[in-house]
Design a protein around this motif. Sequence first.
Motif, short mmCIF file in Angstrom:
data_model
loop_
_atom_site.label_atom_id
_atom_site.label_comp_id
_atom_site.label_asym_id
_atom_site.label_seq_id
_atom_site.Cartn_x
_atom_site.Cartn_y
_atom_site.Cartn_z
N GLY A 116 -31.02 37.71 55.75
CA GLY A 116 -31.35 38.60 56.99
C GLY A 116 -31.96 38.28 58.37
N SER A 117 -32.51 39.15 58.89
CA SER A 117 -33.21 38.78 60.13
C SER A 117 -34.37 37.74 60.11
CB SER A 117 -33.30 39.92 61.04
OG SER A 117 -34.40 40.72 60.19
N GLY A 118 -34.92 37.67 59.19
CA GLY A 118 -36.33 36.92 58.88
C GLY A 118 -37.59 37.69 59.26
N ILE A 119 -38.62 36.99 59.26
CA ILE A 119 -40.11 37.43 59.47
C ILE A 119 -40.36 36.52 60.62
CG2 ILE A 119 -42.16 37.97 58.86
CD1 ILE A 119 -41.08 38.26 56.17
N HIS A 120 -40.97 36.85 61.88
CA HIS A 120 -41.49 36.15 62.90
C HIS A 120 -42.73 35.35 62.44
CE1 HIS A 120 -43.33 35.05 66.72
NE2 HIS A 120 -42.28 35.46 67.33
N ALA A 121 -42.79 34.03 62.69
CA ALA A 121 -43.76 33.26 62.46
C ALA A 121 -45.26 33.92 62.40
CB ALA A 121 -43.88 31.91 63.16
N ASP A 122 -45.32 34.54 63.75
CA ASP A 122 -46.83 35.19 63.77
C ASP A 122 -47.02 36.34 62.90
OD1 ASP A 122 -47.36 33.30 65.75
OD2 ASP A 122 -46.82 34.94 67.42
N ASP A 123 -46.06 36.91 62.15
CA ASP A 123 -45.99 38.04 61.09
C ASP A 123 -45.90 37.73 59.71
OD1 ASP A 123 -46.20 39.53 63.45
OD2 ASP A 123 -44.10 40.08 63.31
N ILE A 124 -45.82 36.50 59.48
CA ILE A 124 -45.36 36.05 57.99
C ILE A 124 -46.75 36.29 57.12
CG2 ILE A 124 -46.00 33.59 58.09
CD1 ILE A 124 -43.43 33.36 56.30
N ALA A 125 -47.96 36.03 57.43
CA ALA A 125 -49.20 36.22 56.60
C ALA A 125 -49.34 37.71 56.63
CB ALA A 125 -50.46 35.47 57.17
N LEU A 126 -49.26 38.28 57.91
CA LEU A 126 -49.45 39.93 57.64
C LEU A 126 -48.34 40.50 56.60
CD1 LEU A 126 -51.09 41.77 59.45
CD2 LEU A 126 -49.24 42.09 60.96
N ALA A 127 -47.44 39.92 56.62
CA ALA A 127 -46.20 40.69 55.48
C ALA A 127 -47.02 40.87 54.09
CB ALA A 127 -45.24 39.65 55.38
N LEU A 128 -47.70 40.02 53.94
CA LEU A 128 -48.55 40.36 52.47
C LEU A 128 -49.73 40.97 52.41
CD1 LEU A 128 -48.00 36.64 51.14
CD2 LEU A 128 -46.51 38.59 50.93
N GLN A 144 -43.98 29.32 55.87
CA GLN A 144 -44.30 29.90 54.49
C GLN A 144 -45.66 30.20 54.30
OE1 GLN A 144 -44.31 26.52 51.15
NE2 GLN A 144 -42.36 27.27 51.14
N VAL A 145 -45.94 31.00 53.47
CA VAL A 145 -47.13 31.46 53.21
C VAL A 145 -47.01 31.78 51.45
CG1 VAL A 145 -46.90 33.96 53.49
CG2 VAL A 145 -49.24 33.15 53.53
N LYS A 146 -48.10 31.26 51.04
CA LYS A 146 -48.55 31.52 49.44
C LYS A 146 -49.37 32.37 48.96
CE LYS A 146 -46.13 27.13 48.35
NZ LYS A 146 -46.41 25.63 47.67
N SER A 205 -52.71 31.55 51.40
CA SER A 205 -52.79 30.26 51.96
C SER A 205 -52.81 30.52 53.68
CB SER A 205 -51.70 29.04 51.71
OG SER A 205 -50.48 29.69 51.87
N SER A 206 -52.83 29.55 54.30
CA SER A 206 -52.47 29.41 55.70
C SER A 206 -51.02 29.11 55.95
CB SER A 206 -53.34 28.37 56.55
OG SER A 206 -54.81 28.66 56.40
N PRO A 207 -50.48 29.82 56.67
CA PRO A 207 -48.86 29.57 57.22
C PRO A 207 -48.70 28.23 57.42
CG PRO A 207 -49.61 31.62 58.11
CD PRO A 207 -50.80 30.90 57.83
N ALA A 208 -47.52 27.69 56.89
CA ALA A 208 -47.21 26.23 57.16
C ALA A 208 -45.68 26.20 57.48
CB ALA A 208 -47.36 25.36 56.04
N ALA A 209 -45.20 25.28 58.25
CA ALA A 209 -43.77 25.04 58.52
C ALA A 209 -42.99 24.41 57.25
CB ALA A 209 -43.85 23.83 59.43
N ALA A 210 -41.68 25.04 57.06
CA ALA A 210 -41.07 24.66 56.06
C ALA A 210 -39.57 24.72 56.28
CB ALA A 210 -41.39 25.86 54.79
N ALA A 211 -38.77 24.35 55.48
CA ALA A 211 -37.34 23.90 55.69
C ALA A 211 -36.70 25.23 54.99
CB ALA A 211 -36.71 22.57 55.08
N HIS A 212 -35.72 26.03 55.58
CA HIS A 212 -35.01 27.22 55.20
C HIS A 212 -34.34 27.58 56.18
CE1 HIS A 212 -34.70 31.21 53.83
NE2 HIS A 212 -35.29 30.73 52.50
N PRO A 213 -32.96 28.24 55.75
CA PRO A 213 -32.01 28.59 56.65
C PRO A 213 -32.59 29.77 57.30
CG PRO A 213 -31.34 28.88 54.54
CD PRO A 213 -32.45 28.14 54.31
#
Length: 249
Positions: free
Chosen positions: A61-73, A123-125, A132-140
Motif C-alpha cells: 500500500g501507500s505506506g506511512i510517512h516517516a514523521d507519522d510512524i510513531a504516531l500510528a501507535l 521502523q518503530v517497535k 522505541s524511537s523510529p529508526a531507518a530500515a530496509a523495506h519495499p
Amino acid sequence: MKRIAALPDHLVNQIAAGEVVERPANALKEIVENSIDAGATAVEVELSGGGIRHIRVSDNGSGIHADDIALALHRHATSKIQTLNDLEHVASMGFRGEGLASIASVSRLTLTSRTPESAHANQVKAEDGKLSSPAAAAHPVGTTVEVAELFFNTPARRKFLKSENTEYAHCATMLERLALAHPHIAFSLKRDGKNIFKLPAQSLAERITAIVGEDFQTASIEIDSGAGTMRLYGAIAKPTFAKGRADKQ
C-alpha cells in the motif's frame, strides 16, 4: 469511596484492547483492514501458533510517512478523519485509530513502513505499550506489521484463548471473508511456514469459486441491486443448495 483519578495511558490502551482485540483473529482483521484502506493490491499474511505466537501482515500500500510512524501507535491518531464532516462520510474500514495502539499494548509489535517518496523505510517497535524511537530500515514500498506473543502481559486474557488450531481457524475464516469482499486484491496465507493459499487479483466469481467452492458457484445466482447510495451485490445460493453447516454463508 476512593478519589477520582485519570487512568494512565497504558492502562487505557489495555482496557481498549479488551474491547478491540479478543483473540488473534481480531488483531489480524484490524491490521489487514488498514492494508486495504492504504490501497494495497497485495496482502501477505503469516501466522505461527494460531496467531498467538506471531502474526505478520505485509502489504504494498501507500505506506506511512516517516514523521507519522510513531504516531500510528497512539490512540485516536488517524489519517482517515479530521473533521465532523469527514466522520459523517467516512468510508474506510477503521477510523478511530485505536486498532494498532490496542494491539501494541498487549503484544510485542513491530511496524515497518515506506512511502513511494522515501529513500528508505522507517521502523518503530512497541513492547508492553512502550515505544522505541523510529529508526531507518530496509523495506519495499508498503507496510509490514509484526505482532509477537499476543497477551503476553495480560495472562488472564491469554488464558481464555482456545487451542492454536481453533485460533488459527478463526484467523483463516476472517482472512477468507476479507478476501471474498475484495477480489481485486491478491491475498496469501502461510501457517507455520507452510503455504495455505495464494489468491491472485481476480473477478468476484473466481474468488467465490476459490474460497467457497465450485459447487456453490455453480448453484448460485448473481445479485446486483440498489437504490440511491445503497447497493447489494454478490452471489446467493439457490434454495436447492442446502448444507448442514453455515460455515459457507
